[in-house]
Design an enzyme around this catalytic site. Structure first.
Site, PDB file in Angstrom:
ATOM      1  N   ASP A   1     -16.415 -16.386 -11.479  1.00 57.88           N
ATOM      2  CA  ASP A   1     -15.601 -17.436 -10.862  1.00 57.88           C
ATOM      3  C   ASP A   1     -15.235 -18.560 -11.842  1.00 57.88           C
ATOM      4  OD1 ASP A   1     -14.679 -19.620  -9.395  1.00 57.88           O
ATOM      5  OD2 ASP A   1     -16.522 -19.844  -8.218  1.00 57.88           O
TER       6      ASP A   1
ATOM      7  N   VAL B   1     -13.334 -17.988  -6.498  1.00 57.57           N
ATOM      8  CA  VAL B   1     -12.273 -16.998  -6.713  1.00 57.57           C
ATOM      9  C   VAL B   1     -12.279 -16.556  -8.179  1.00 57.57           C
ATOM     10  CG1 VAL B   1      -9.788 -16.553  -6.597  1.00 57.57           C
ATOM     11  CG2 VAL B   1     -10.872 -18.089  -4.933  1.00 57.57           C
TER      12      VAL B   1
ATOM     13  N   ASP C   1     -14.270 -22.119  -7.738  1.00 57.36           N
ATOM     14  CA  ASP C   1     -13.768 -22.188  -6.359  1.00 57.36           C
ATOM     15  C   ASP C   1     -14.111 -20.921  -5.573  1.00 57.36           C
ATOM     16  OD1 ASP C   1     -12.236 -20.445  -7.774  1.00 57.36           O
ATOM     17  OD2 ASP C   1     -10.302 -21.311  -7.266  1.00 57.36           O
TER      18      ASP C   1
ATOM     19  N   SER D   1       0.845  -1.196   0.000  1.00 57.18           N
ATOM     20  CA  SER D   1       0.000   0.000   0.000  1.00 57.18           C
ATOM     21  C   SER D   1       0.886   1.254   0.000  1.00 57.18           C
ATOM     22  CB  SER D   1      -0.952  -0.029   1.197  1.00 57.18           C
ATOM     23  OG  SER D   1      -1.953   0.931   1.055  1.00 57.18           O
TER      24      SER D   1
ATOM     25  N   HIS E   1      -7.064  -5.678  -0.791  1.00 52.40           N
ATOM     26  CA  HIS E   1      -5.949  -4.747  -0.647  1.00 52.40           C
ATOM     27  C   HIS E   1      -4.948  -5.248   0.396  1.00 52.40           C
ATOM     28  CE1 HIS E   1      -3.723  -1.163  -1.090  1.00 52.40           C
ATOM     29  NE2 HIS E   1      -3.921  -0.749   0.139  1.00 52.40           N
TER      30      HIS E   1
ATOM     31  N   ASP F   1      -8.396  -5.899  -5.568  1.00 47.10           N
ATOM     32  CA  ASP F   1      -8.111  -4.789  -4.644  1.00 47.10           C
ATOM     33  C   ASP F   1      -9.216  -3.734  -4.746  1.00 47.10           C
ATOM     34  OD1 ASP F   1      -6.993  -2.378  -3.442  1.00 47.10           O
ATOM     35  OD2 ASP F   1      -5.007  -3.275  -3.648  1.00 47.10           O
TER      36      ASP F   1
ATOM     37  N   ASP G   1     -12.343 -18.836 -15.159  1.00 52.58           N
ATOM     38  CA  ASP G   1     -10.923 -19.194 -15.114  1.00 52.58           C
ATOM     39  C   ASP G   1     -10.703 -20.709 -15.152  1.00 52.58           C
ATOM     40  OD1 ASP G   1     -11.516 -20.128 -12.508  1.00 52.58           O
ATOM     41  OD2 ASP G   1     -10.998 -18.203 -11.621  1.00 52.58           O
TER      42      ASP G   1
HETATM   43 CA   LIG Z   1     -12.416 -19.484 -10.088  1.00 50.28          CA
END
Ligand SMILES: [Ca+2]
Ligand SMILES: *[C@@H]1O[C@H](CO)[C@@H](O)[C@H](O)[C@H]1NC(C)=O
Ligand SMILES: *[C@@H]1O[C@H](CO)[C@@H](O)[C@H](O)[C@H]1NC(C)=O
Ligand SMILES: *[C@@H]1O[C@H](CO)[C@@H](O)[C@H](O)[C@H]1NC(C)=O
Ligand SMILES: *[C@@H]1O[C@H](CO)[C@@H](O)[C@H](O)[C@H]1NC(C)=O
Ligand SMILES: *[C@@H]1O[C@H](CO)[C@@H](O)[C@H](O)[C@H]1NC(C)=O
Ligand SMILES: *[C@@H]1O[C@H](CO)[C@@H](O)[C@H](O)[C@H]1NC(C)=O
Ligand SMILES: *[C@@H]1O[C@H](CO)[C@@H](O)[C@H](O)[C@H]1NC(C)=O
Ligand SMILES: *[C@@H]1O[C@H](CO)[C@@H](O)[C@H](O)[C@H]1NC(C)=O
Ligand SMILES: *[C@@H]1O[C@H](CO)[C@@H](O)[C@H](O)[C@H]1NC(C)=O
Length: 592
Positions: A269, A278, A276, A202, A503, A457, A272
């Protein structure tokens, strides 16, 4: 043993110090004898009488996002110095490892928000690797005094010494004094090398870049995390979400925005290749997710109580001067077209009213922190809550008024934000902006940069780190193709976008994401043993993969999973790369 025996230096002396115990060397007398001689650093006078030194045994850290758990002994050392002719005083603190644990390394550390240091929180990340670790108070009065408390001498009067100290000078001086003192303290000869590192996130990340740009020949390796560089744009853009709210006259509940973020994460999600929770590819999210798909979706949230205040390490500038967040009642509703327009406008980034592009926004899947509203329990409505991170920057640093936030956004338009960005760029272009793109000194000295940024972030856009990487690449390799220059620069400067991370930390909304918690170890291997981090080692600190290792792809390669999410590779995807590239035509000068 007596310290002055070692002033003769040489190998015998080094052996003598290394054979000495921490108690032997951690004395005021030995530190005084180890201080660089008067005149070593032009313009600085070290105060030998200010020195304190005490050994600390069996100290430990539980580790966390930035370094592992460890137990260690150290010499706790403080001293002060002044700048000749300035009548000032700067305090510095170092942790010196026990002599038998010293690995001829030095680690500079920094702060967060308007703080130039993190107290002693970053020191364990140095001593556990045999490095002397240092932090400075910047000359602001005490280790707990932040820049915003001293940036004005009076209304209309900027404290330029404080700006320069914060900008780059204080950490540079601390490093020079710390290295010179360490050499004598441990009985090294004057021309022996101390591997010199910096680690911070940061504001601490910005400070890392400041050292690369300004003290390039002092450092061997720097880890700038999610850096608050391009300061004029970065600080003012904290107000952008508020100005969108005001312009569209729509003030959403946190619940409505959270619903949109949750839907964004749910849709993006799997893009990719691994479902998961994410969003490892916010670029694919940008290309494929249409926020309009959330129109009419129902949301509901429980009541919240007042959130607490306090210093959060490594985080963005704290909203320390105002009550953090007001309590909100239980909320429900359906996503409105107004909220969709608001979110779309925020994600598009800042344009002037005549359509010129001035600054980018957060990646899709990042929470809308800057757009947080306040609940008014008398009118039962949500109201504007001016993000003080941006507001205080405008009042103190641009308007030079000693106010901790803007009183209102009356008359503030998108053009006002751009005008503020331009005037701050002009005022702080050589100090806080921290985007000098020519890193030749650092590079020719052999320095390595391990840069990282959480892709989700919500305080400093991930695109900020990508844009600076691209600025350096095009300035330093003007005659090479994208691929050749990327490869050439990757030999000494690598950028890792951390999937799902917020962040400077993992993300509560994407808890199954990894975080790179051993960066200094990776950098030491790169600098001292030549082991290039082709991918960056990370771990899963929480969630379904807790305890497992992960690898993070280096920009511009992007992660993609195959075989039902079991195999990750780093792919080159031009369409995705293009989403990270920006042209800022709102400025007459280049925006690095
Ligand atoms: Ca994913
Ligand atoms: C540090 O801890 C070790 C192991 O617990 C112990 O043997 C030693 O005496 C301790 N040292 C000090 C100085 O407390
Ligand atoms: C380190 O030294 C400073 C200055 O003397 C002191 O305030 C602090 O408590 C010391 N810390 C430890 C852990 O001994
Ligand atoms: C968003 O998801 C989080 C879990 O990740 C949940 O706690 C929260 O209630 C959700 N918010 C809304 C508005 O649905
Ligand atoms: C929504 O909130 C209203 C008013 O608080 C309440 O009467 C209603 O039951 C809630 N509906 C849902 C689906 O939670
Ligand atoms: C409304 O908010 C104010 C300020 O937070 C608080 O003092 C007051 O008790 C609240 N009133 C109600 C009815 O909750
Ligand atoms: C500085 O300016 C602010 C904003 O106009 C004002 O409230 C404050 O009183 C001024 N301070 C001094 C010391 O004049
Ligand atoms: C806003 O602009 C109007 C018209 O120029 C001016 O009269 C007013 O004082 C301004 N308000 C603020 C808060 O600056
Ligand atoms: C790039 O090419 C130009 C023209 O050939 C040359 O003058 C310049 O020195 C080159 N720059 C670098 C960094 O190699
Ligand atoms: C750049 O390299 C990637 C592989 O890393 C390749 O797919 C791409 O075609 C290359 N681009 C050019 C213009 O050569």
């Amino acid at each position: 043993m007596h310290s002055n025996k070692c002033l003769a230096a040489g190998a015998a002396c080094a052996a003598a110090v290394q054979a000495a115990s921490l108690a032997d060397v951690c004395t005021v007398e030995h530190v005084q004898a180890s201080l660089p001689a008067t005149g070593t650093f032009l313009g600085l006078t070290l105060d030998a009488s200010s020195i304190t030194a005490n050994p600390v045994y069996n100290a430990s850290t539980t580790g966390g996002d930035f370094f592992p758990a460890a137990t260690y002994d150290y010499c706790n050392l403080t001293l002060s110095y002044s700048h000749d002719g300035r009548d000032d005083i700067t305090h510095i603190q170092y942790w010196f490892p026990a002599p038998e644990k010293f690995e001829k390394r030095y680690l500079a550390t920094g702060g967060g928000g308007y703080a130039i240091n993190s107290g002693s929180q970053s020191f364990p990340g140095g001593v556990q690797y045999g490095a002397v670790a240092g932090s400075t108070d910047g000359g602001f009065g005490s280790f707990g005094t932040n820049l915003d408390a001293v940036v004005l001498k009076a209304n209309g009067s900027i404290n330029w010494d404080a700006i320069h100290m914060f900008g780059y000078q204080a950490i540079g001086e601390m490093t020079q004094i710390g290295k010179a003192t360490a050499k004598s303290f441990y009985g090294m000869s004057a021309n022996e090398k101390i591997y010199t590192y910096y680690q911070g996130c940061s504001e601490g990340g910005r400070e890392g870049w400041s050292q690369v740009q300004r003290y390039g020949d002092e450092y061997d390796g720097v880890i700038p995390g999610a850096p608050a560089i391009r300061y004029a744009q970065q600080q003012v853009q904290h107000l952008y979400s508020n100005v969108v709210e005001k312009t569209l006259d729509y003030y959403p509940s946190a619940c409505e925005l959270d619903k949109i973020v949750n839907e964004t994460i749910a849709f993006c999600d799997p893009l990719d290749g691994r479902t998961d929770g994410v969003v490892s590819r916010t670029d694919l999210c940008k290309l494929k997710f249409d926020v309009k798909s959330t129109l009419g979706l129902p949301f509901s949230c429980a009541a919240t109580s007042q959130s607490s205040l306090g210093f959060s390490f490594g985080r963005k500038a704290k909203r320390q001067m105002v009550p953090a967040e007001s309590p909100t009642p239980a909320t429900n509703g359906t996503v409105s077209s107004e909220a969709i327009e608001l979110v779309q406008t925020i994600m598009n980034g800042l344009y002037t009213t005549d359509g010129k592009f001035a600054y980018f926004s957060y990646q899709p899947s990042a929470a809308f922190e800057d757009a947080k509203t306040t609940y008014n329990n008398e009118t039962d409505t949500y109201e504007l809550n001016i993000a003080s991170t941006g507001g205080e920057f405008v009042t103190k640093f641009i308007q030079t008024l000693d106010e901790s936030n803007l009183p209102s956004l009356s008359n503030v338009t998108y053009d006002t934000l751009v005008a503020w960005m331009k005037s701050a760029m002009l005022a702080y272009g050589d100090t806080l902006q921290t985007t000098l793109p020519d890193l030749s000194t650092f590079h020719s000295h052999g320095g390595k940069i391990l840069a990282y940024h959480g892709e989700s972030d919500n305080s400093i856009p991930a695109a900020s780190s990508v844009h600076y990487h691209e600025s350096v690449r095009s300035v330093m390799y003007p005659n090479l193709t994208f691929n050749s220059s990327t490869t050439a620069m990757g030999e000494w400067y690598r950028l890792f976008l951390v999937p799902g991370a917020a962040h400077c930390s993992i993300n509560t909304l994407q808890p199954n994401g990894p975080f790179p918690t051993t960066n200094l170890e990776v950098l030491i291997k790169w600098v001292e043993e030549g082991v290039v981090p082709t991918t960056l080692k990370a771990t899963y600190e929480k969630g379904i993969y807790e305890g497992q290792d992960a690898e993070i792809c280096a920009w511009p390669l992007r992660p993609i999973w195959a075989n039902s999410g079991t195999e990750m590779s780093c792919e080159y995807d031009q369409a995705s790369i293009d989403t990270w590239m920006y042209k800022f035509d709102a400025y007459e000068l280049p925006l690095y």
